[in-house]
Design an enzyme around this catalytic site. Structure first.
Site: not given
Ligand code: PGA
Length: 238
Positions: A63, A130, A132, A137
């Site tokens: 992404d 959350n 995602h 999302e």
């Molecule tokens: P993080 O993010 O590894 O910084 O916890 C994971 C994500 O949001 O996919």
């Protein structure tokens, strides 16, 4: 359905995941791999850069935020900083999603068509607070294509960890559909702050409220969690 949960001690987690990655690439050095950024993969990237030869592999970024090129919070900046800069030899090819493309929707279609030629052998993912996956999302459906998305408030907040001016509102993400088309998927989850969302992802309903739950419908997914994130969940095969 086949999702496996493997739990490693916190201090050993990165080394054990790297062991698996090394084995995967020994068997298939020219793998087409999709890589996430963020905090979770950082210790794996650090260890893997010392131990694994990625020179025959092809990398696809998962992404990208709509931020100016070179911004510290951009996923391509993170991938360079946390991974590529530490490799003895770069991967054979690195594909990125370009948010500055004149037509971002067309850019997403272009990207997905490159992914589809040959598909993905291995997709590494982090688990959003959350639920995602990439920037898919809550609300994302299982057939969601690669596309431009509006970010959830918690995702914008998380990006702000990388600088006060890092508040992207939109981003480009590989869709759920091409993620689920990957031959193998590894979900990386560490830290007590991920324990509750991981338990919900594994035990709650499968659906758009928690996009990572779709992984339970994928034929070959492994969740690599450290003990802090796994909490009281037992390693399982389901
Ligand atoms: P993080 O993010 O590894 O910084 O916890 C994971 C994500 O949001 O996919």
């Amino acid at each position: 359905m086949s999702l496996r949960l493997e739990v490693f001690d916190d201090q050993e987690w990165a080394a054990r995941v790297t062991d698996r990655w090394a084995e995967f690439l020994r068997n298939a050095p020219a793998s087409r791999m999709c890589l996430p950024t963020g905090e979770t993969p950082v210790p794996v990237f650090a260890e893997a850069a010392q131990r694994i030869d990625f020179s025959a592999a092809t990398v696809f970024m998962l992404d990208e935020f709509e931020l100016p090129f070179g911004h510290l919070a951009r996923c391509d900046s993170m991938l360079r900083r946390d991974f590529l800069d530490h490799l003895a030899a770069l991967p054979a090819a690195i594909h990125v999603l370009n948010p500055a493309a004149p037509d971002p929707a067309a850019e997403c279609r272009r990207y997905e068509s490159i992914v589809e030629v040959g598909g993905l052998d291995l997709t590494l993912l982090g688990l959003g607070g959350n639920g995602h996956l990439g920037l898919n999302e809550p609300g994302s459906t299982a057939d969601a294509p690669t596309r431009v998305v509006r970010l959830a408030p918690s995702t914008i907040e998380a990006a702000a960890r990388y600088g006060p001016d890092a508040e992207p509102e939109t981003g480009l993400t590989l869709g759920i559909r091409p993620i689920l088309a990957s031959r193998e998927i590894w979900l990386l989850v560490t830290g007590a702050h991920k324990a509750e969302i991981l338990a919900r992802m594994l035990n709650g309903p499968i659906g758009p409220d928690l996009p990572a739950s779709y992984l339970r419908a994928h034929p070959n997914t492994v969740v690599f969690a450290d003990r802090a994130a796994a909490g009281s969940l037992a390693s399982r095969s389901a």
